[in-house]
Design an enzyme around this catalytic site. Structure first.
Site, PDB file in Angstrom:
ATOM      1  N   HIS A  70       0.843  -1.198   0.000  1.00 41.93           N
ATOM      2  CA  HIS A  70       0.000   0.000   0.000  1.00 41.93           C
ATOM      3  C   HIS A  70       0.882   1.254   0.000  1.00 41.93           C
ATOM      4  CE1 HIS A  70      -2.890   3.059   1.137  1.00 41.93           C
ATOM      5  NE2 HIS A  70      -2.199   3.318   2.237  1.00 41.93           N
ATOM      6  N   ASP A  99       6.755  22.074 -26.297  1.00 42.25           N
ATOM      7  CA  ASP A  99       6.766  20.709 -25.763  1.00 42.25           C
ATOM      8  C   ASP A  99       7.785  20.667 -24.632  1.00 42.25           C
ATOM      9  OD1 ASP A  99       6.681  17.881 -25.324  1.00 42.25           O
ATOM     10  OD2 ASP A  99       6.049  17.616 -27.404  1.00 42.25           O
ATOM     11  N   TRP A 135       7.016   0.153   3.989  1.00 39.92           N
ATOM     12  CA  TRP A 135       7.486   0.951   2.846  1.00 39.92           C
ATOM     13  C   TRP A 135       8.851   1.566   3.140  1.00 39.92           C
ATOM     14  CZ3 TRP A 135       8.463   6.219   1.666  1.00 39.92           C
ATOM     15  CH2 TRP A 135       8.317   7.095   2.732  1.00 39.92           C
ATOM     16  N   SER A 163      13.364   6.431 -13.593  1.00 41.76           N
ATOM     17  CA  SER A 163      12.257   7.145 -14.224  1.00 41.76           C
ATOM     18  C   SER A 163      12.096   8.537 -13.620  1.00 41.76           C
ATOM     19  CB  SER A 163      10.978   6.333 -14.059  1.00 41.76           C
ATOM     20  OG  SER A 163       9.855   7.129 -14.302  1.00 41.76           O
ATOM     21  N   SER A 164      12.163   8.618 -12.291  1.00 43.77           N
ATOM     22  CA  SER A 164      12.002   9.924 -11.649  1.00 43.77           C
ATOM     23  C   SER A 164      13.125  10.866 -12.031  1.00 43.77           C
ATOM     24  CB  SER A 164      12.032   9.778 -10.135  1.00 43.77           C
ATOM     25  OG  SER A 164      10.898   9.139  -9.696  1.00 43.77           O
ATOM     26  N   HIS A 247      13.123  12.073   3.984  1.00 48.05           N
ATOM     27  CA  HIS A 247      12.494  13.332   4.331  1.00 48.05           C
ATOM     28  C   HIS A 247      12.366  14.268   3.137  1.00 48.05           C
ATOM     29  CE1 HIS A 247      10.438  16.172   6.703  1.00 48.05           C
ATOM     30  NE2 HIS A 247      11.127  17.060   6.020  1.00 48.05           N
ATOM     31  N   GLU A 249      11.986  13.364   0.272  1.00 42.45           N
ATOM     32  CA  GLU A 249      10.918  12.720  -0.498  1.00 42.45           C
ATOM     33  C   GLU A 249       9.528  13.230  -0.097  1.00 42.45           C
ATOM     34  OE1 GLU A 249      10.531  10.778  -3.016  1.00 42.45           O
ATOM     35  OE2 GLU A 249       8.482  10.036  -2.721  1.00 42.45           O
ATOM     36  N   TYR A 251       8.761  16.087   0.910  1.00 44.93           N
ATOM     37  CA  TYR A 251       8.585  17.409   0.305  1.00 44.93           C
ATOM     38  C   TYR A 251       8.466  17.324  -1.193  1.00 44.93           C
ATOM     39  CZ  TYR A 251       8.692  19.361   4.780  1.00 44.93           C
ATOM     40  OH  TYR A 251       8.334  19.634   6.058  1.00 44.93           O
ATOM     41  N   SER A 262      -1.714  27.007  -5.157  1.00 43.88           N
ATOM     42  CA  SER A 262      -1.337  28.401  -5.405  1.00 43.88           C
ATOM     43  C   SER A 262      -1.860  28.894  -6.747  1.00 43.88           C
ATOM     44  CB  SER A 262       0.184  28.575  -5.375  1.00 43.88           C
ATOM     45  OG  SER A 262       0.702  28.133  -4.153  1.00 43.88           O
ATOM     46  N   HIS A 296      14.727  13.251  12.437  1.00 42.63           N
ATOM     47  CA  HIS A 296      13.527  13.325  13.282  1.00 42.63           C
ATOM     48  C   HIS A 296      12.687  12.053  13.143  1.00 42.63           C
ATOM     49  CE1 HIS A 296      11.410  15.712   9.819  1.00 42.63           C
ATOM     50  NE2 HIS A 296      11.179  14.435   9.665  1.00 42.63           N
ATOM     51  N   HIS A 297      13.037  11.197  12.186  1.00 44.13           N
ATOM     52  CA  HIS A 297      12.374   9.899  12.095  1.00 44.13           C
ATOM     53  C   HIS A 297      13.061   8.871  12.977  1.00 44.13           C
ATOM     54  CE1 HIS A 297       9.802  11.034   8.691  1.00 44.13           C
ATOM     55  NE2 HIS A 297      10.809  11.811   8.358  1.00 44.13           N
ATOM     56  N   THR A 322       6.635  27.037   6.053  1.00 46.18           N
ATOM     57  CA  THR A 322       5.337  26.413   5.785  1.00 46.18           C
ATOM     58  C   THR A 322       4.216  27.335   6.244  1.00 46.18           C
ATOM     59  OG1 THR A 322       6.430  24.314   6.237  1.00 46.18           O
ATOM     60  CG2 THR A 322       4.061  24.247   5.986  1.00 46.18           C
ATOM     61  N   LYS A 325       3.478  30.069   3.832  1.00 45.05           N
ATOM     62  CA  LYS A 325       2.603  29.655   2.732  1.00 45.05           C
ATOM     63  C   LYS A 325       1.143  29.646   3.154  1.00 45.05           C
ATOM     64  CE  LYS A 325       5.681  27.003  -0.100  1.00 45.05           C
ATOM     65  NZ  LYS A 325       5.213  27.593  -1.344  1.00 45.05           N
ATOM     66  N   ARG A 444       1.495   1.084  15.056  1.00 45.29           N
ATOM     67  CA  ARG A 444       1.142   0.965  13.645  1.00 45.29           C
ATOM     68  C   ARG A 444       1.560  -0.414  13.137  1.00 45.29           C
ATOM     69  NH1 ARG A 444       5.792   4.712  10.725  1.00 45.29           N
ATOM     70  NH2 ARG A 444       4.683   4.068   8.863  1.00 45.29           N
TER      71      ARG A 444
HETATM   72  C1  HEM Z   1       5.489  21.079   9.506  1.00 45.31           C
HETATM   73  C2  HEM Z   1       5.883  20.091   8.761  1.00 45.31           C
HETATM   74  C3  HEM Z   1       6.193  18.679   9.244  1.00 45.31           C
HETATM   75  C4  HEM Z   1       6.800  18.253  10.386  1.00 45.31           C
HETATM   76  C5  HEM Z   1       7.341  19.113  11.510  1.00 45.31           C
HETATM   77  C6  HEM Z   1       6.861  16.807  10.345  1.00 45.31           C
HETATM   78  C7  HEM Z   1       7.420  15.988  11.317  1.00 45.31           C
HETATM   79  C8  HEM Z   1       7.431  14.621  11.293  1.00 45.31           C
HETATM   80  C9  HEM Z   1       8.060  13.779  12.267  1.00 45.31           C
HETATM   81  C10 HEM Z   1       8.836  14.264  13.472  1.00 45.31           C
HETATM   82  C11 HEM Z   1       7.858  12.480  11.902  1.00 45.31           C
HETATM   83  C12 HEM Z   1       8.393  11.239  12.594  1.00 45.31           C
HETATM   84  C13 HEM Z   1       7.402  10.670  13.528  1.00 45.31           C
HETATM   85  C14 HEM Z   1       7.823   9.358  14.082  1.00 45.31           C
HETATM   86  O1  HEM Z   1       8.082   8.404  13.307  1.00 45.31           O
HETATM   87  O2  HEM Z   1       7.880   9.239  15.308  1.00 45.31           O
HETATM   88  C15 HEM Z   1       7.090  12.504  10.697  1.00 45.31           C
HETATM   89  C16 HEM Z   1       6.681  11.382  10.010  1.00 45.31           C
HETATM   90  C17 HEM Z   1       6.204  11.431   8.719  1.00 45.31           C
HETATM   91  N1  HEM Z   1       5.897  12.562   7.989  1.00 45.31           N
HETATM   92 FE1  HEM Z   1       5.971  14.450   8.651  1.00 45.31          FE
HETATM   93  N2  HEM Z   1       6.275  16.381   9.195  1.00 45.31           N
HETATM   94  C18 HEM Z   1       5.875  17.493   8.490  1.00 45.31           C
HETATM   95  C19 HEM Z   1       5.275  17.521   7.258  1.00 45.31           C
HETATM   96  C20 HEM Z   1       5.132  16.418   6.458  1.00 45.31           C
HETATM   97  C21 HEM Z   1       4.741  16.460   5.077  1.00 45.31           C
HETATM   98  C22 HEM Z   1       4.429  17.711   4.285  1.00 45.31           C
HETATM   99  C23 HEM Z   1       4.716  15.173   4.656  1.00 45.31           C
HETATM  100  C24 HEM Z   1       4.379  14.596   3.298  1.00 45.31           C
HETATM  101  C25 HEM Z   1       3.657  15.117   2.406  1.00 45.31           C
HETATM  102  C26 HEM Z   1       5.080  14.330   5.762  1.00 45.31           C
HETATM  103  C27 HEM Z   1       5.139  12.950   5.693  1.00 45.31           C
HETATM  104  C28 HEM Z   1       5.527  12.150   6.738  1.00 45.31           C
HETATM  105  C29 HEM Z   1       5.578  10.720   6.657  1.00 45.31           C
HETATM  106  C30 HEM Z   1       5.259   9.873   5.416  1.00 45.31           C
HETATM  107  C31 HEM Z   1       5.983  10.260   7.902  1.00 45.31           C
HETATM  108  C32 HEM Z   1       6.093   8.827   8.374  1.00 45.31           C
HETATM  109  C33 HEM Z   1       7.154   8.051   7.790  1.00 45.31           C
HETATM  110  C34 HEM Z   1       7.101   6.641   8.285  1.00 45.31           C
HETATM  111  O3  HEM Z   1       7.661   6.351   9.346  1.00 45.31           O
HETATM  112  O4  HEM Z   1       6.499   5.811   7.599  1.00 45.31           O
HETATM  113  N3  HEM Z   1       5.320  15.117   6.847  1.00 45.31           N
HETATM  114  N4  HEM Z   1       6.834  13.826  10.340  1.00 45.31           N
HETATM  115 CU   LIG Z   2      10.491  13.814   7.884  1.00 49.98          CU
END
Ligand code: HEM
Ligand SMILES: [Cu+2]
Lengths: 526, 185
Positions: A70, A99, A135, A163-164, A247, A249, A251, A262, A296-297, A322, A325, A444
């Site tokens: 997924h 083009d 994933w 591809s990307s 990370h 990614e 963005y 926008s 931070h992950h 952010t 914006k 999770r």
């Molecule tokens: C203010 C902006 C953001 C902050 C401060 C933030 C912060 C964080 C933090 C600290 C985690 C880790 C949590 C943990 O695993 O304990 C996390 C996970 C995640 N964030 Fe954000 N995030 C932000 C915006 C975004 C945006 C814009 C996206 C994507 C469009 C995003 C996608 C994700 C994803 C996919 C995960 C989980 C990854 C995983 O473990 O599978 N975040 N975020």
């Molecule tokens: Cu992140």
């Protein structure tokens, strides 16, 4: 250039050999929608299993394959290609180019995708099953303990990366070299800007992902020990490399979505975008910061305190651009003559729900608090607010907004609005309760859970089914529009829309801007 | 009509492909070695140096005693009996200390093992010097035989005063299959 002036070729070869940016954009969009349905089907299986506590429908091993596929299919198959498709369609139209800069490479970067996902999906039928390591494919789960299908997985990631990268090189070359005379950088529509920056991010980090899977491949088959402690390696190294890609990614996923809203919010506010320059700088700032926050992950892997603090403050810093914006979008609407057609509804939905996701992100960025939130459903709720209500809502808005331009027919507005409201309710019902179960301690990626989480999980599942079903309405609306929507030939389908794409005929002819448009030097950006 | 010069595109492509290849190389030639260097230098992850310590300490600090705890863990599937001969030692910073770990291979066939050390708190890793350790090399053992494996270490005089206990943990891995191959610490 005689052969430039005929229409599309006939039959299947038109699609196989096309180098036309509109054809390729269309293929990307349909392909990503197909992947959205496939990834959605996996999600439905997950939510059906979680509808009640206890083991209901599937084996735990299969459940793990579902969460893994997924995530992979949605990120790499649905969201990313859909925005590439939109870039193909819109960037040449928005900057007055005939083009993309590298049309043949464009064809390749699309056509290597479908076989790759076919291969990835086929691992479901392999001995040992599909990848089941999430994933994020952390080692050693994805090396020492991986099913044999991991080798196919690695190969797919290599091809997707290729591809990307090809797609991004194409976008950068187009934007840098093909703008119509007078289309200066600071006049480009924001969608073009966000994609330009996204493309640079992709060129920088997709190779890092390729490096990570290459090391996995070598550990699995060639006896190296990058991620194996026994041979002097370290599994934590994998996490650093993965999130150095991962990370940026996220963005990569959200910046083009920022670009889309926008464009749309000013059109339905009948006001120019508030703070155009600051939007450009904020985008660049976010892109830069995305490289220094990856850990931070990984707050819980055992970093030194100095590391935790650095990554915590750097992450919090991202909230500043952010926030710029979000305030700019709100200021654009302030005292505008607002109307609420479907694209605007999805954009406002984006604005509200993405902001919630940003706030939960800020909560997660607090290192000591994250020890509680990490790997819980709270994280799942966070990233679905930013990825589904963020990226997918904005993509949906984009389809409604530009579809009339693409096919010269109006979609059914009542059905569109219904789609929005069902999506909005379904989405929130699915993901808002996940904040609560996460804070209460539900991890999770588990197929079964403690009884006290039962009610919220049932709500989540019902919401997910509603959100999923509403996409069928969307598909129906799009097909009905293409086949029998009310014809329109207004160049400007929306009275408040600005930009070069609204100066070409409707439906957009197969070839546009073969002579460059004139751009009024006094006119500001669109 | 063609309005852009093909050259501009070729130029852009060459530059971007170079960046992409550069980033791929960056992972291997910068990130991996840098991670190891940083971990070693800062003692992050509790990693200790993979080489024998050879300098001499200025003296022995009799004013304080540090408790050293030894922990031994078998990695999944590793059948050896493996453990410290004493689980706790009290030592003075600067002094040279000796102990042994014992290992027994219960299987009929010969095996090769590799022990991986880790020090906790991680901050103490850079102050924990091993002058001799079975973990510097792979350890072969014939079937159904045992061995005593020596460890000699010095706790640095400069160990921060708030650290009173240091835990040294070893995880033992079965590396029979890869023995002789990759360099290990
Ligand atoms: C203010 C902006 C953001 C902050 C401060 C933030 C912060 C964080 C933090 C600290 C985690 C880790 C949590 C943990 O695993 O304990 C996390 C996970 C995640 N964030 Fe954000 N995030 C932000 C915006 C975004 C945006 C814009 C996206 C994507 C469009 C995003 C996608 C994700 C994803 C996919 C995960 C989980 C990854 C995983 O473990 O599978 N975040 N975020
Ligand atoms: Cu992140």
């Amino acid at each position: 250039m005689g052969d430039h002036h005929h229409g599309p070729a006939k039959g299947i070869t038109r699609w196989l050999f096309t180098t036309n940016h509109k054809d390729i954009g269309t293929m990307y969009l349909w392909f990503s929608f197909a992947m959205f349905i496939l990834g959605g089907a996996f999600a439905m299986i997950i939510r059906a299993e979680l509808f009640q506590p206890g083991m209901q429908l599937v084996e735990p091993a299969f459940f793990n394959q579902m969460t893994t596929l997924h995530g992979l299919v949605m990120v790499f198959g649905a969201i990313m290609p859909s925005f590439v498709g939109l870039a193909n369609w819109m960037i040449p139209l928005m900057i007055g180019a005939p083009d993309m800069a590298l049309p043949r490479m464009n064809n390749w970067s699309f056509w290597i995708l479908p076989p790759t996902f076919l291969m990835l999906a086929s691992t479901l039928f392999m001995e040992g099953g599909a990848p089941a390591f999430g994933w994020t494919f952390y080692a050693p789960l994805s090396t020492t303990y991986a099913p044999p299908s991991v080798t196919l997985f690695i190969f797919s990631v290599h091809v997707l990366g290729l591809s990307s990268i090809m797609g991004s090189i194409n976008i950068i070359a187009t934007v840098m070299n093909m703008r119509a005379p007078g289309m200066t950088y600071m006049k480009m529509p924001l969608f073009v800007w966000t994609w330009l920056i996204t493309a640079f991010l992709l060129v920088a980090v997709m190779p890092v992902l390729a490096g990570a899977v290459t090391m996995m491949l070598m550990d699995i088959h060639f006896g190296t020990s990058f991620f194996s402690a026994a041979g002097g390696g370290d599994p934590v190294l994998f996490q650093h490399i993965f999130w150095f890609f991962g990370h940026p990614e996220v963005y990569i996923i959200i910046l083009p979505a920022f670009g889309v809203v926008s464009q749309i919010i000013p059109a339905f506010s009948r006001k120019p975008l508030f703070g155009y320059d600051s939007m450009v700088y904020a985008t660049a700032a976010i892109a830069f910061l995305s490289f220094i926050v990856w850990a931070h992950h990984m707050y819980t892997v055992g970093m030194p305190v100095a590391g935790e603090l650095f990554f915590m403050y750097a992450t919090m810093l991202i909230a500043v651009p952010t926030g710029v914006k979000v305030f700019n979008w709100i200021s654009t609407m302030w005292r505008g003559s607002l109307t609420f057609e479907t694209p605007m509804l999805f954009s406002i939905g984006f604005l509200i729900l993405f902001t919630i996701g940003g706030f939960t992100g800020l909560m997660l960025s607090i290192a000591p608090a994250d020890f509680q939130y990490h790997d819980s459903y709270f994280v799942v709720a966070h990233f679905h607010y930013v990825m589904v209500a963020g990226a997918v809502f904005s993509m949906t808005a984009a389809i409604y907004y530009w579809l009339p331009k693409w096919c010269g027919r109006m979609y059914n507005e009542a059905m569109g609005k219904t789609h929005f409201w069902i999506s909005f309710v379904g989405f929130n019902l699915a993901f808002f309760p996940q904040h609560f179960v996460g804070l209460a301690g539900m991890p999770r990626r588990i197929p079964d859970y403690a009884l006290q989480f039962a009610d919220f999980n049932m709500m989540s599942s019902i919401g997910a089914f509603i959100y999923g079903a509403s996409q069928i309405l969307f598909l129906y609306n799009v097909i009905a529009t293409i086949v029998s929507g009310k014809p329109t030939s207004d160049e400007k389908v929306w009275d408040g829309a600005e930009g070069l794409e609204w100066t070409v005929a409707t439906p957009a002819p197969y070839h546009t801007f073969e002579t460059p448009p004139r751009i009024d030097p006094a006119h500001a950006h669109s | 009509m063609i309005r852009i010069s093909e050259n501009a595109n070729v130029d852009t492509v060459i530059k971007l492909v170079t960046v992409a290849i550069g980033m791929f190389a960056f992972v291997f030639v910068v990130m991996v070695p840098l991670y190891d260097v940083l971990c070693d230098a800062l003692g992050i992850n509790g990693k200790t140096s993979g080489e024998a310590y050879s300098s001499v300490q200025a003296g022995v600090d009799d004013s304080r005693e540090i408790t050293i705890q030894f922990v031994a863990t078998n990695n999944e599937g590793m059948p050896w009996d493996f453990g410290p001969s004493v689980t706790v030692m009290k030592v003075n910073p600067g002094a040279v200390n000796d102990t042994v770990f014992h290992a027994r291979n219960p299987l009929p066939e010969a095996m090769v093992a590799q022990a991986i050390p880790s020090v906790s708190p991680a901050r103490a890793a850079e102050y924990f010097h091993k002058t001799e350790c079975f973990c510097f090399n792979q350890q072969p053992l014939d079937g159904e035989s045992s061995a005593e494996m020596p460890l000699q270490f010095i706790v640095d005089m400069d160990l921060p005063r708030d650290i009173r206990t240091i835990t040294l943990s070893y995880t033992i891995f079965d590396v029979t299959e890869m023995a002789g191959g990759v360099a290990v610490r």
